[in-house]
Design a protein around this motif. Structure first.
Motif, PDB file in Angstrom:
ATOM      1  N   ILE A  18      -3.191   0.781  -4.063  1.00 45.67           N
ATOM      2  CA  ILE A  18      -3.012  -0.651  -3.695  1.00 45.67           C
ATOM      3  C   ILE A  18      -2.558  -1.555  -4.769  1.00 45.67           C
ATOM      4  N   CYS A  36      -0.142   4.772   0.370  1.00 37.21           N
ATOM      5  CA  CYS A  36      -0.991   5.718   0.650  1.00 37.21           C
ATOM      6  C   CYS A  36      -0.383   6.610   1.548  1.00 37.21           C
ATOM      7  N   PRO A  67      -3.264   3.737   6.564  1.00 41.84           N
ATOM      8  CA  PRO A  67      -3.461   2.357   6.671  1.00 41.84           C
ATOM      9  C   PRO A  67      -2.157   1.615   7.437  1.00 41.84           C
ATOM     10  N   PRO A 102     -11.958   2.565   2.705  1.00 38.44           N
ATOM     11  CA  PRO A 102     -12.629   1.312   2.079  1.00 38.44           C
ATOM     12  C   PRO A 102     -11.689   0.041   1.940  1.00 38.44           C
ATOM     13  N   CYS A 103     -10.295   0.337   2.108  1.00 45.00           N
ATOM     14  CA  CYS A 103      -9.265  -0.854   1.986  1.00 45.00           C
ATOM     15  C   CYS A 103      -9.789  -1.761   3.293  1.00 45.00           C
ATOM     16  N   ILE A 159       0.757  -1.071  -0.028  1.00 42.36           N
ATOM     17  CA  ILE A 159      -0.097  -0.120   0.179  1.00 42.36           C
ATOM     18  C   ILE A 159       0.776   1.215   0.079  1.00 42.36           C
ATOM     19  N   PHE A 198      -9.208   1.573  11.309  1.00 40.24           N
ATOM     20  CA  PHE A 198      -8.569   3.071  11.512  1.00 40.24           C
ATOM     21  C   PHE A 198      -9.243   3.408  12.814  1.00 40.24           C
ATOM     22  N   CYS A 244      -9.723   1.271  -3.951  1.00 41.53           N
ATOM     23  CA  CYS A 244      -8.917   2.503  -3.418  1.00 41.53           C
ATOM     24  C   CYS A 244      -9.035   3.329  -4.408  1.00 41.53           C
ATOM     25  N   PRO A 245      -9.596   4.592  -3.973  1.00 40.67           N
ATOM     26  CA  PRO A 245      -9.832   5.691  -4.712  1.00 40.67           C
ATOM     27  C   PRO A 245      -8.676   6.244  -5.228  1.00 40.67           C
ATOM     28  N   GLY A 246      -7.616   6.100  -4.555  1.00 38.40           N
ATOM     29  CA  GLY A 246      -6.138   6.666  -4.691  1.00 38.40           C
ATOM     30  C   GLY A 246      -5.423   5.609  -5.761  1.00 38.40           C
ATOM     31  N   ILE A 297      -5.932  11.419   4.415  1.00 41.55           N
ATOM     32  CA  ILE A 297      -7.282  11.795   3.989  1.00 41.55           C
ATOM     33  C   ILE A 297      -8.326  10.876   4.488  1.00 41.55           C
ATOM     34  N   CYS A 313     -10.503   8.362   4.732  1.00 39.33           N
ATOM     35  CA  CYS A 313     -10.795   7.355   3.662  1.00 39.33           C
ATOM     36  C   CYS A 313     -10.442   6.048   4.252  1.00 39.33           C
TER      37      CYS A 313
HETATM   38  S1  SF4 Z   1      -8.462   3.098   0.373  1.00 38.83           S
HETATM   39 FE1  SF4 Z   1      -6.762   3.701  -0.614  1.00 38.83          FE
HETATM   40  S2  SF4 Z   1      -6.601   5.842  -0.295  1.00 38.83           S
HETATM   41 FE2  SF4 Z   1      -8.181   5.032   1.153  1.00 38.83          FE
HETATM   42  S3  SF4 Z   1      -7.053   4.765   3.226  1.00 38.83           S
HETATM   43 FE3  SF4 Z   1      -6.898   2.693   1.814  1.00 38.83          FE
HETATM   44  S4  SF4 Z   1      -4.991   2.873   0.940  1.00 38.83           S
HETATM   45 FE4  SF4 Z   1      -5.633   4.874   1.264  1.00 38.83          FE
END
Ligand code: SF4
Ligand code: SF4
Length: 161
Positions: free
Chosen positions: A77, A27, A55, A35-36, A25, A48, A72-74, A31, A33
């Protein structure tokens, strides 16, 4: 958290990578977020405490299933398998462009900065309903580049899906 502590919570060490497929990961921005965490039904991505936290992975619980990649919107992963074949690794990469490559196609393996690093062979493309609009492309690359290749160039003009 220091940078090295932070990275070791998201980046598996060489010993773990030598045991089979595992999540990586990348990341690094705090931010809101998570969903992971929700996507991982093996308990490898810790809950979290704060939605803005980064993460934290328990690599002993990750089996490299890849379920977390598309959520992952970013597009941060990846799953790396350094045990794929002699001298070769597979990296699973989220890919939101068209055209999608196909199994067997030769593409270019790129660094995080878009620098071309190697030839890469597509060994699988996951584009199911579960992937939503984020297909996952499996590329076979030299094992030495498993922690460097993070994108691909398919050839021609790539457009966002
Ligand atoms: S889903 Fe992606 S951007 Fe969001 S916390 Fe997890 S690794 Fe980071
Ligand atoms: S690859 Fe699978 S087991 Fe590993 S963190 Fe992602 S969802 Fe969990």
């Amino acid at each position: 958290m220091t940078e090295s502590n932070r990275d070791s919570r998201m980046i598996p060490d060489a010993e773990r990578r030598a045991r089979g497929p595992v999540v990586v990961i990348e990341c690094f921005q705090e931010i809101p977020c998570d969903p992971c965490h929700e996507a991982c039904n093996h308990g490898a991505i810790q809950a979290f405490d704060d939605i803005n936290s980064l993460p934290e992975i328990d690599f002993t619980k990750c089996n490299g299933c890849g379920r977390c990649i598309s959520v992952c919107p970013g597009q941060a992963i990846f799953v790396v398998d350094e045990t794929w074949k002699d001298g070769l690794a597979v990296v699973r990469i989220p890919y939101e462009f068209i055209p999608l490559p196909h199994k067997g196609q030769q593409v270019k393996g790129l660094s995080r900065d878009g620098v071309e690093l190697c030839e890469a062979k597509v060994v699988k493309v996951e584009d199911t309903k579960r992937n939503d609009r984020t297909p996952v492309v499996w590329v076979e690359i030299p094992r030495a580049l498993a922690m460097d290749v993070r994108h691909i160039r398919v050839g021609g003009t790539s457009l966002a899906r």
